[in-house]
Design a protein around this motif. Sequence first.
Motif, short mmCIF file in Angstrom:
data_model
loop_
_atom_site.label_atom_id
_atom_site.label_comp_id
_atom_site.label_asym_id
_atom_site.label_seq_id
_atom_site.Cartn_x
_atom_site.Cartn_y
_atom_site.Cartn_z
N PHE A 169 0.44 -12.85 20.36
CA PHE A 169 1.26 -12.04 19.47
C PHE A 169 0.95 -10.57 19.78
O PHE A 169 -0.21 -10.17 19.83
CB PHE A 169 0.89 -12.36 18.01
CG PHE A 169 1.46 -11.39 17.04
CD1 PHE A 169 2.75 -11.53 16.58
CD2 PHE A 169 0.70 -10.31 16.58
CE1 PHE A 169 3.28 -10.62 15.68
CE2 PHE A 169 1.24 -9.41 15.69
CZ PHE A 169 2.53 -9.55 15.23
N THR A 170 2.00 -9.79 20.02
CA THR A 170 1.81 -8.34 20.21
C THR A 170 2.88 -7.61 19.43
O THR A 170 4.04 -8.02 19.42
CB THR A 170 1.93 -7.92 21.69
OG1 THR A 170 3.30 -8.02 22.09
CG2 THR A 170 1.07 -8.76 22.61
N VAL A 171 2.48 -6.55 18.77
CA VAL A 171 3.48 -5.73 18.08
C VAL A 171 3.02 -4.29 18.04
O VAL A 171 1.81 -4.01 17.96
CB VAL A 171 3.77 -6.27 16.65
CG1 VAL A 171 2.59 -6.04 15.71
CG2 VAL A 171 5.02 -5.66 16.06
N MET A 172 3.99 -3.39 18.16
CA MET A 172 3.75 -1.98 17.88
C MET A 172 4.69 -1.59 16.77
O MET A 172 5.90 -1.87 16.83
CB MET A 172 3.97 -1.13 19.13
CG MET A 172 3.02 -1.53 20.25
SD MET A 172 3.07 -0.41 21.66
CE MET A 172 1.97 0.87 21.07
N ILE A 173 4.12 -0.98 15.74
CA ILE A 173 4.91 -0.66 14.54
C ILE A 173 4.67 0.79 14.17
O ILE A 173 3.53 1.24 14.09
CB ILE A 173 4.46 -1.52 13.33
CG1 ILE A 173 4.48 -3.00 13.65
CG2 ILE A 173 5.32 -1.23 12.11
CD1 ILE A 173 3.89 -3.87 12.53
N MET A 174 5.75 1.51 13.90
CA MET A 174 5.62 2.85 13.31
C MET A 174 5.42 2.69 11.81
O MET A 174 6.21 2.01 11.15
CB MET A 174 6.88 3.67 13.56
CG MET A 174 7.05 4.15 14.99
SD MET A 174 8.64 5.00 15.20
CE MET A 174 8.36 6.50 14.26
N LEU A 175 4.40 3.33 11.29
CA LEU A 175 4.10 3.26 9.85
C LEU A 175 4.07 4.66 9.27
O LEU A 175 3.38 5.55 9.79
CB LEU A 175 2.74 2.59 9.62
CG LEU A 175 2.17 2.69 8.20
CD1 LEU A 175 2.98 1.84 7.23
CD2 LEU A 175 0.69 2.29 8.17
N GLU B 62 -8.31 6.56 8.72
CA GLU B 62 -9.39 5.64 8.36
C GLU B 62 -8.96 4.70 7.23
O GLU B 62 -9.32 3.52 7.22
CB GLU B 62 -10.63 6.44 7.95
CG GLU B 62 -11.90 5.64 8.01
CD GLU B 62 -13.13 6.49 7.74
OE1 GLU B 62 -13.14 7.19 6.70
OE2 GLU B 62 -14.06 6.45 8.55
N GLU B 63 -8.18 5.24 6.30
CA GLU B 63 -7.70 4.42 5.18
C GLU B 63 -6.74 3.33 5.68
O GLU B 63 -6.74 2.20 5.17
CB GLU B 63 -7.00 5.30 4.15
CG GLU B 63 -7.94 6.30 3.46
CD GLU B 63 -7.17 7.27 2.57
OE1 GLU B 63 -7.36 7.22 1.35
OE2 GLU B 63 -6.38 8.07 3.13
N VAL B 64 -5.93 3.68 6.66
CA VAL B 64 -5.00 2.69 7.23
C VAL B 64 -5.80 1.58 7.93
O VAL B 64 -5.52 0.39 7.78
CB VAL B 64 -4.01 3.35 8.22
CG1 VAL B 64 -3.13 2.29 8.88
CG2 VAL B 64 -3.15 4.39 7.52
N GLU B 65 -6.83 1.99 8.65
CA GLU B 65 -7.69 1.00 9.34
C GLU B 65 -8.37 0.09 8.32
O GLU B 65 -8.40 -1.13 8.49
CB GLU B 65 -8.71 1.72 10.22
CG GLU B 65 -8.08 2.34 11.46
CD GLU B 65 -9.00 3.33 12.18
OE1 GLU B 65 -8.70 3.64 13.34
OE2 GLU B 65 -9.98 3.80 11.57
N ASN B 66 -8.87 0.69 7.23
CA ASN B 66 -9.54 -0.10 6.19
C ASN B 66 -8.57 -1.05 5.49
O ASN B 66 -8.94 -2.13 5.06
CB ASN B 66 -10.20 0.83 5.15
CG ASN B 66 -11.40 1.55 5.75
OD1 ASN B 66 -11.97 1.10 6.74
ND2 ASN B 66 -11.76 2.68 5.16
N LEU B 67 -7.32 -0.58 5.40
CA LEU B 67 -6.28 -1.41 4.79
C LEU B 67 -6.02 -2.67 5.63
O LEU B 67 -5.81 -3.76 5.10
CB LEU B 67 -5.02 -0.55 4.68
CG LEU B 67 -3.75 -1.13 4.10
CD1 LEU B 67 -3.96 -1.43 2.62
CD2 LEU B 67 -2.60 -0.13 4.27
N LEU B 68 -6.05 -2.47 6.95
CA LEU B 68 -5.68 -3.57 7.85
C LEU B 68 -6.86 -4.46 8.24
O LEU B 68 -6.66 -5.61 8.64
CB LEU B 68 -5.02 -3.00 9.12
CG LEU B 68 -3.62 -2.43 8.93
CD1 LEU B 68 -3.20 -1.61 10.14
CD2 LEU B 68 -2.61 -3.57 8.70
N ALA C 60 0.82 -1.22 0.00
CA ALA C 60 0.00 0.00 0.00
C ALA C 60 0.86 1.27 0.00
O ALA C 60 0.33 2.38 0.13
CB ALA C 60 -0.91 -0.01 1.22
N GLY C 61 2.16 1.10 -0.14
CA GLY C 61 3.05 2.27 -0.20
C GLY C 61 3.57 2.72 1.15
O GLY C 61 4.11 3.81 1.28
N GLY C 62 3.42 1.87 2.16
CA GLY C 62 3.85 2.24 3.50
C GLY C 62 5.33 1.95 3.74
O GLY C 62 5.92 1.09 3.08
#
Lengths: 165, 174
Positions: free
Chosen positions: B44-50, B57-63, B28-30
Amino acid sequence: MVQLEILVYPDDRLRQVSQPVKAVDDKITGFIADLEETLSSQPGCVGIAAPQVGNFLRIIIVDVSSRPQHKNHGHLVLINPVITSKKGSSVGREGCLSVPDYTGKVNRSQFIEVKALNRFGSKVAFQMEGYEARAIQHEIDHLDGKLFIDNLVGNRNSLKKRNEL
Amino acid sequence: MQNWYMLTLVGRDRPGIVAEVSRVLFDAGGNLGEASMARLGGNFTVMIMLQISSEKEEVENLLNPLADQLKLFVHVDKIIGDLHHHVDPNFRLSVHGADQAGIVAAVTGSLALLEFNILNLESDVGGTPEKPIYIMHIEGFADCSLSSLEKSLQPLISEKGIVVHLFPIDTMVG
């Protein structure tokens, strides 16, 4: 004396293996003065190796005297240094002028013996431990094209006492 | 315009989660920044800087489709991506003892009194279900002496019956 430009990772030249110094002449002495000037311009830094400034000769400078809590031999200019024996190990945190804004844990020998030539071309030998030994090993790695980030150890380590000094 | 987000993903662990999530984000170009993943109690737990040009909202829809497929809880927060300003720790603590409620609150409470900034904290529950042990590693920065930290921690060592090892960290920069 001039401050030399530091090569920064991922510059491929940091991977080059440096060559032994054949003779300690005026050119080498002049370069050492520039390398000292470069090191002293970096606050908190206790060592530098010639290849970090793009001169691929086996010369390092280590000076831990600014941290008197650590055993040290003062200002050391070592030409063609060789570690002749090593003993024990310790994990400690390292950073590098050539790897800005990152520090990480590296396992090193706790005790070393190092032989080299000094700035006058005379043979010298030292027994070192801890922080100073770590600095020497870090700088000699540079002479072999290695960086501390090649040898990082993970965070979740055992509970045994680690020397991070 | 590029935005920075912190993604938090939590779910039952299985192989391949990071690969699938990072593939979707890349396609998605991230661009990913710093990340921290841990398996905590089988989760499983992760925190990621994107970094991505999309809105939240688009990021949420992507995931969301991936979250449904992998049964992950996903949380997205817009953040300031303050890279290249790492703070180096100057103290490290190892804490262990019989597991009991209140160890973290007691230890970190003592540290907070000295304005100790925790940069990294990892803890595990080991031992057996009958006799669990708690093991915690903390690294952080405090503008105070080792002895003042020791003094601050001393009362809770006897109170909680835990072992606390405190070490200075002197980063060697060469």
